[in-house]
Design an enzyme around this catalytic site. Structure first.
Site, PDB file in Angstrom:
ATOM      1  N   GLY A  21       3.211   0.509   4.913  1.00 52.47           N
ATOM      2  CA  GLY A  21       2.222   0.652   5.960  1.00 52.47           C
ATOM      3  C   GLY A  21       1.313  -0.551   5.987  1.00 52.47           C
ATOM      4  O   GLY A  21       1.532  -1.536   5.264  1.00 52.47           O
ATOM      5  N   GLY A  22       0.284  -0.483   6.810  1.00 54.70           N
ATOM      6  CA  GLY A  22      -0.608  -1.613   6.967  1.00 54.70           C
ATOM      7  C   GLY A  22      -1.375  -1.958   5.714  1.00 54.70           C
ATOM      8  O   GLY A  22      -1.756  -3.109   5.508  1.00 54.70           O
ATOM      9  N   MET A  23      -1.632  -0.965   4.850  1.00 54.93           N
ATOM     10  CA  MET A  23      -2.457  -1.181   3.670  1.00 54.93           C
ATOM     11  C   MET A  23      -1.663  -1.377   2.381  1.00 54.93           C
ATOM     12  O   MET A  23      -2.210  -1.815   1.374  1.00 54.93           O
ATOM     13  CB  MET A  23      -3.423  -0.010   3.476  1.00 54.93           C
ATOM     14  CG  MET A  23      -4.345   0.240   4.655  1.00 54.93           C
ATOM     15  SD  MET A  23      -5.403  -1.186   5.006  1.00 54.93           S
ATOM     16  CE  MET A  23      -6.337  -0.555   6.398  1.00 54.93           C
ATOM     17  N   GLY A  24      -0.380  -1.016   2.384  1.00 60.47           N
ATOM     18  CA  GLY A  24       0.374  -1.158   1.146  1.00 60.47           C
ATOM     19  C   GLY A  24       1.757  -0.555   1.237  1.00 60.47           C
ATOM     20  O   GLY A  24       2.256  -0.241   2.323  1.00 60.47           O
ATOM     21  N   LEU A  37       9.890   3.845  -0.785  1.00 59.85           N
ATOM     22  CA  LEU A  37       9.857   5.030   0.063  1.00 59.85           C
ATOM     23  C   LEU A  37       9.304   4.730   1.446  1.00 59.85           C
ATOM     24  O   LEU A  37       9.779   5.266   2.443  1.00 59.85           O
ATOM     25  CB  LEU A  37       9.006   6.123  -0.599  1.00 59.85           C
ATOM     26  CG  LEU A  37       9.492   6.624  -1.959  1.00 59.85           C
ATOM     27  CD1 LEU A  37       8.473   7.577  -2.573  1.00 59.85           C
ATOM     28  CD2 LEU A  37      10.842   7.313  -1.825  1.00 59.85           C
ATOM     29  N   LYS A  81       1.812   4.397  -4.938  1.00 59.95           N
ATOM     30  CA  LYS A  81       1.224   3.661  -3.815  1.00 59.95           C
ATOM     31  C   LYS A  81       0.574   2.397  -4.349  1.00 59.95           C
ATOM     32  O   LYS A  81      -0.283   2.450  -5.234  1.00 59.95           O
ATOM     33  CB  LYS A  81       0.190   4.535  -3.109  1.00 59.95           C
ATOM     34  CG  LYS A  81      -0.484   3.881  -1.910  1.00 59.95           C
ATOM     35  CD  LYS A  81      -1.422   4.867  -1.232  1.00 59.95           C
ATOM     36  CE  LYS A  81      -2.082   4.271  -0.015  1.00 59.95           C
ATOM     37  NZ  LYS A  81      -2.961   5.268   0.677  1.00 59.95           N
ATOM     38  N   VAL A  92       4.652   2.274  -0.653  1.00 61.40           N
ATOM     39  CA  VAL A  92       4.839   3.444  -1.506  1.00 61.40           C
ATOM     40  C   VAL A  92       6.241   3.358  -2.097  1.00 61.40           C
ATOM     41  O   VAL A  92       7.234   3.285  -1.357  1.00 61.40           O
ATOM     42  CB  VAL A  92       4.665   4.767  -0.731  1.00 61.40           C
ATOM     43  CG1 VAL A  92       4.839   5.951  -1.689  1.00 61.40           C
ATOM     44  CG2 VAL A  92       3.290   4.827  -0.064  1.00 61.40           C
ATOM     45  N   ASP A 115      -7.335  12.691   8.364  1.00 61.38           N
ATOM     46  CA  ASP A 115      -6.135  12.021   8.880  1.00 61.38           C
ATOM     47  C   ASP A 115      -4.909  12.918   8.734  1.00 61.38           C
ATOM     48  O   ASP A 115      -3.840  12.458   8.343  1.00 61.38           O
ATOM     49  CB  ASP A 115      -5.910  10.688   8.159  1.00 61.38           C
ATOM     50  CG  ASP A 115      -4.983   9.752   8.943  1.00 61.38           C
ATOM     51  OD1 ASP A 115      -4.846   9.941  10.173  1.00 61.38           O
ATOM     52  OD2 ASP A 115      -4.408   8.834   8.332  1.00 61.38           O
TER      53      ASP A 115
END
Length: 331
Positions: free
Chosen positions: A14-17, A11, A33, A19, A127
């Site tokens: 991003g920078g952290m993982g 889907l 995620k 999805v 956020d």
């Protein structure tokens, strides 16, 4: 597989993982995620991820994506929530332009109720931004509690020198490193609604956005006139000057007064979901149904290769390394 869930598509990343779209044994669609390996090896990041899961689990409401399952000690750690087959506000505006005033008001009401549920659970989101607002058929959903404050942490100041959030939608107090309380989410809500109505953040982006948020008035020229006073109050520099959520809900959807004389029945207002959003939901739902009714492997081999290659590229590997990995069948 991630935990007990079969992965059927990607889907977002991003920078952290990443999805992924996952499916349970009974066929339920989930957003899964997964933390990137380099962060999974960091004990401090794992603790932060566990706090994200705790915050997301604590929130219940019609306008958030419910947590179904998680494994914060897994290798890698992961979190599964109900899948919302709709675009994010950022995607919708980028593809089809700003929402109508009616649609903005209906979305605002849903976001206010989402924040009421979030704050009632003792969570400050920190956020709220267009990418974290999914547009579902029956209203918006607030997602991603990755930098939220929950419980005792909600009353502590962020570590000195650390600024967390997405700059165009952050509050002045976040930039100053102060405690981000519930009023900070109200500021972000005002910025999100301004974006929905105009297609741009009210303080712009890039160099100078921090100064403008702290010192300058928001640019609301493109916002419908009836909405401007409401957004100006949300975007007040001082947290004490921003409205409460109950007051906001009344202002977003004012109570109707009975007309003095009978009037013709008005035509149905197709404000929600907006037509382009409705089409996006239909496409996603059709794709999901096709996957659910497919037999055997849920993805063709080319799709698997493409997904794997993109995952490797997201991890920072070169095209040559990706080609070698796929050539060896390394997935």
């Amino acid at each position: 597989m991630v935990g007990p869930y079969r992965i059927v598509g990607r889907l977002a990343s991003g920078g952290m993982g990443w999805v992924y779209l996952g499916r349970s044994a009974s066929g339920r669609a989930l957003a899964v995620k997964v933390v990137r390996p380099e962060f999974a090896a960091d004990a401090e990041f794992r603790l932060r991820f566990a706090r994200e899961v705790d915050a997301a689990r604590a929130v219940s409401g019609a306008f958030t994506a419910a947590v179904v399952d998680a494994d914060t000690q897994g290798d890698p750690p992961w979190l599964a929530t109900l899948y919302v087959p709709g675009p994010s506000l950022a995607e919708a505006v980028r593809a089809d332009g700003p929402l109508t005033e009616s649609a903005v008001r209906l979305m605002a009401a849903g976001l206010v109720e989402a924040l009421q549920a979030i704050h009632a659970a003792g969570v400050v989101h920190r956020d709220l931004k267009p990418a974290n607002v999914l547009l579902a058929e029956d209203g918006p959903r607030v997602i991603d509690f990755g930098i939220s404050l929950f419980g005792a942490a909600a009353n502590t100041i962020t570590q000195v020198g650390t600024v967390m959030g997405t700059p165009p939608f952050m509050s002045p107090e976040q930039f100053r490193g102060e405690v981000a309380k519930q009023a900070s989410d109200v500021f972000s809500l005002g910025a999100v609604l301004a974006f929905a109505a105009t297609g741009v953040a009210p303080f712009g982006s890039g160099v100078g956005v921090m100064y403008r948020i702290i010192h300058e008035r928001p640019a609301l020229d493109g916002v419908p006139e009836a909405l401007r006073p409401l957004l100006e109050r949300c975007l007040a520099k001082s947290p004490q000057d921003r409205p409460g959520l109950a007051e906001l809900l009344d202002d977003v959807l004012p109570r109707e007064t009975a007309p003095e004389a009978p009037e013709p029945e008005p035509a149905p207002d197709p404000a929600w979901p907006p037509p382009a959003v409705a089409e996006g939901i239909r496409v996603r739902t059709d794709d999901l149904n096709a996957r659910n009714h497919s037999r055997g492997s849920v993805m063709s081999v080319p799709s698997c290769l493409l997904l794997h290659a993109q995952t490797l590229l997201d991890a920072g590997l070169t095209d040559r390394m990706v080609a070698e990995a796929v050539g060896r069948g390394g997935f």
